[in-house]
Design a protein around this motif. Structure first.
Motif, mmCIF file in Angstrom:
data_model
loop_
_atom_site.group_PDB
_atom_site.id
_atom_site.type_symbol
_atom_site.label_atom_id
_atom_site.label_comp_id
_atom_site.label_asym_id
_atom_site.label_seq_id
_atom_site.Cartn_x
_atom_site.Cartn_y
_atom_site.Cartn_z
ATOM 1 N N SER A 110 -43.770 42.114 35.457
ATOM 2 C CA SER A 110 -43.210 41.862 36.784
ATOM 3 C C SER A 110 -43.592 42.943 37.792
ATOM 4 C CB SER A 110 -41.690 41.763 36.691
ATOM 5 O OG SER A 110 -41.119 41.670 37.953
ATOM 6 N N ILE A 111 -43.695 44.181 37.331
ATOM 7 C CA ILE A 111 -44.006 45.266 38.268
ATOM 8 C C ILE A 111 -45.479 45.677 38.227
ATOM 9 C CG2 ILE A 111 -41.631 46.118 38.272
ATOM 10 C CD1 ILE A 111 -42.568 48.459 36.517
ATOM 11 N N GLY A 112 -46.287 44.926 37.494
ATOM 12 C CA GLY A 112 -47.728 45.145 37.519
ATOM 13 C C GLY A 112 -48.227 46.278 36.650
ATOM 14 N N THR A 113 -47.573 46.492 35.511
ATOM 15 C CA THR A 113 -48.043 47.515 34.580
ATOM 16 C C THR A 113 -47.933 46.954 33.162
ATOM 17 O OG1 THR A 113 -47.882 49.871 33.998
ATOM 18 C CG2 THR A 113 -45.790 48.700 34.345
ATOM 19 N N THR A 114 -47.961 47.824 32.184
ATOM 20 C CA THR A 114 -47.866 47.367 30.797
ATOM 21 C C THR A 114 -46.676 48.035 30.112
ATOM 22 O OG1 THR A 114 -49.243 49.166 29.941
ATOM 23 C CG2 THR A 114 -50.382 47.135 30.639
ATOM 24 N N LYS A 115 -46.238 47.420 29.033
ATOM 25 C CA LYS A 115 -45.159 47.991 28.225
ATOM 26 C C LYS A 115 -45.580 49.375 27.731
ATOM 27 C CE LYS A 115 -42.592 47.195 23.964
ATOM 28 N NZ LYS A 115 -42.334 46.249 22.864
ATOM 29 N N ARG A 116 -46.819 49.490 27.345
ATOM 30 C CA ARG A 116 -47.350 50.771 26.849
ATOM 31 C C ARG A 116 -47.204 51.872 27.897
ATOM 32 N NH1 ARG A 116 -52.676 52.273 27.299
ATOM 33 N NH2 ARG A 116 -53.182 54.124 26.136
ATOM 34 N N MET A 117 -47.477 51.545 29.162
ATOM 35 C CA MET A 117 -47.365 52.539 30.229
ATOM 36 C C MET A 117 -45.903 52.919 30.466
ATOM 37 S SD MET A 117 -50.343 53.456 30.875
ATOM 38 C CE MET A 117 -50.047 54.540 32.236
ATOM 39 N N LEU A 118 -45.010 51.942 30.399
ATOM 40 C CA LEU A 118 -43.587 52.255 30.562
ATOM 41 C C LEU A 118 -43.121 53.191 29.447
ATOM 42 C CD1 LEU A 118 -42.050 48.835 31.686
ATOM 43 C CD2 LEU A 118 -42.505 50.859 33.090
ATOM 44 N N LEU A 119 -43.563 52.925 28.230
ATOM 45 C CA LEU A 119 -43.201 53.794 27.107
ATOM 46 C C LEU A 119 -43.825 55.178 27.263
ATOM 47 C CD1 LEU A 119 -43.383 51.246 24.166
ATOM 48 C CD2 LEU A 119 -41.321 52.320 25.122
ATOM 49 N N TYR A 120 -45.037 55.229 27.767
ATOM 50 C CA TYR A 120 -45.706 56.509 27.986
ATOM 51 C C TYR A 120 -44.915 57.359 28.994
ATOM 52 C CZ TYR A 120 -49.069 59.916 29.738
ATOM 53 O OH TYR A 120 -49.680 61.078 30.131
ATOM 54 N N TYR A 121 -44.503 56.742 30.084
ATOM 55 C CA TYR A 121 -43.824 57.486 31.140
ATOM 56 C C TYR A 121 -42.344 57.728 30.871
ATOM 57 C CZ TYR A 121 -47.812 57.528 34.266
ATOM 58 O OH TYR A 121 -49.037 57.781 34.833
ATOM 59 N N PHE A 122 -41.685 56.850 30.109
ATOM 60 C CA PHE A 122 -40.226 56.943 29.962
ATOM 61 C C PHE A 122 -39.741 57.056 28.521
ATOM 62 C CE2 PHE A 122 -41.251 54.776 33.909
ATOM 63 C CZ PHE A 122 -40.672 55.649 34.810
ATOM 64 N N GLY A 123 -40.593 56.831 27.544
ATOM 65 C CA GLY A 123 -40.226 57.041 26.154
ATOM 66 C C GLY A 123 -39.565 55.879 25.458
ATOM 67 N N SER A 124 -38.597 55.251 26.096
ATOM 68 C CA SER A 124 -37.878 54.138 25.478
ATOM 69 C C SER A 124 -37.195 53.296 26.548
ATOM 70 C CB SER A 124 -36.810 54.654 24.503
ATOM 71 O OG SER A 124 -35.776 55.314 25.215
ATOM 72 N N ARG A 125 -36.784 52.121 26.160
ATOM 73 C CA ARG A 125 -36.049 51.233 27.062
ATOM 74 C C ARG A 125 -34.767 51.915 27.527
ATOM 75 N NH1 ARG A 125 -31.666 48.054 26.556
ATOM 76 N NH2 ARG A 125 -31.588 46.111 27.716
ATOM 77 N N GLU A 126 -34.059 52.554 26.599
ATOM 78 C CA GLU A 126 -32.795 53.208 26.923
ATOM 79 C C GLU A 126 -32.998 54.352 27.911
ATOM 80 O OE1 GLU A 126 -33.877 52.462 23.779
ATOM 81 O OE2 GLU A 126 -32.532 50.739 23.559
ATOM 82 N N ASN A 127 -34.048 55.135 27.699
ATOM 83 C CA ASN A 127 -34.343 56.241 28.598
ATOM 84 C C ASN A 127 -34.747 55.724 29.981
ATOM 85 O OD1 ASN A 127 -34.575 59.044 29.132
ATOM 86 N ND2 ASN A 127 -36.792 58.860 28.982
ATOM 87 N N LEU A 128 -35.508 54.660 30.011
ATOM 88 C CA LEU A 128 -35.900 54.059 31.291
ATOM 89 C C LEU A 128 -34.666 53.582 32.052
ATOM 90 C CD1 LEU A 128 -37.953 53.010 33.336
ATOM 91 C CD2 LEU A 128 -38.233 50.986 31.900
ATOM 92 N N LEU A 129 -33.755 52.906 31.365
ATOM 93 C CA LEU A 129 -32.528 52.427 32.008
ATOM 94 C C LEU A 129 -31.697 53.615 32.504
ATOM 95 C CD1 LEU A 129 -30.612 50.191 32.840
ATOM 96 C CD2 LEU A 129 -29.712 50.177 30.494
ATOM 97 N N ALA A 130 -31.559 54.640 31.682
ATOM 98 C CA ALA A 130 -30.788 55.820 32.083
ATOM 99 C C ALA A 130 -31.385 56.473 33.328
ATOM 100 C CB ALA A 130 -30.722 56.822 30.932
ATOM 101 N N GLN A 131 -32.705 56.580 33.374
ATOM 102 C CA GLN A 131 -33.344 57.199 34.533
ATOM 103 C C GLN A 131 -33.255 56.318 35.772
ATOM 104 O OE1 GLN A 131 -37.091 59.224 33.827
ATOM 105 N NE2 GLN A 131 -36.554 59.411 31.657
#
Length: 189
Positions: free
Chosen positions: A37-58
């Motif tokens: 939806s935001i024009g990137t990949t799951k791999r990039m989200l994990l690279y930048y934020f580590g986990s789904r939980e960490n991404l939500l927290a941030q």
């Protein structure tokens, strides 16, 4: 040696994540559809934020009002009143007015799925209660009483914010917020 994280790219991704969650919700947040939806990949989200939980927290951290900035300088009742009005405005007409929906969703989810959302919801509540309780302590209230008063103020304003989002009744919820703040500050004297 791992390559350093691009802080600008990370900040831009986080901004897009907040925008997405604001309009699509937190409940079924899955990294692959979010990334697409935001024009990137799951791999990039994990690279930048580590986990789904960490991404939500941030995402929650960057989209909530800075209670420390609002309440740490409170030294008297007038300052408490001003800080509380600043908080209300931040939640309803400021930059956090849209993202506050994420907080409300998170709190609802924590009530029904405490295993997945309980810890992050509790932390999100505490980061608001702590600085406000500190203001009440500086006004002379014992710590437990200060936490109770801070809880009443935060939960009351949050409930009014939710009411406003549901009913769109700005005048009534603004009047109720002014009354809540007045009573909370009067009780602090």
């Amino acid at each position: 040696m791992p390559r350093p994280v691009n802080a600008e790219k990370r900040a831009e991704l986080l901004k897009q994540v907040v925008h997405h969650l604001q309009y699509h919700g937190v409940a079924q947040m899955s990294l692959s559809p979010l990334a697409e939806s935001i024009g990137t990949t799951k791999r990039m989200l994990l690279y930048y934020f580590g986990s789904r939980e960490n991404l939500l927290a941030q995402a929650l951290a960057v989209s909530r009002p800075d209670a420390h900035a609002m309440f740490d300088g409170v030294r008297d009742s007038a300052g408490l009143r001003k800080a509380a009005h600043t908080l209300w405005e931040a939640m309803t007409v400021g930059e956090q007015a849209g993202p506050v929906r994420m907080l409300l969703q998170l709190l609802s989810l924590a009530a029904t799925d405490s295993e997945q959302y309980g810890d992050i919801a509790a932390e999100t509540v505490e980061v608001m209660i702590g600085p406000i309780a500190g203001a009440y302590v500086r006004l002379g209230h014992p710590p437990q009483q200060a936490r109770t008063r801070a809880t009443l103020l935060v939960s009351g304003l949050r409930g009014l914010c939710q009411d406003r989002l549901v009913t769109l009744d700005v005048a009534r919820t603004d009047a109720a917020a002014r009354r809540l703040i007045r009573d909370a500050v009067t009780a602090a004297d």
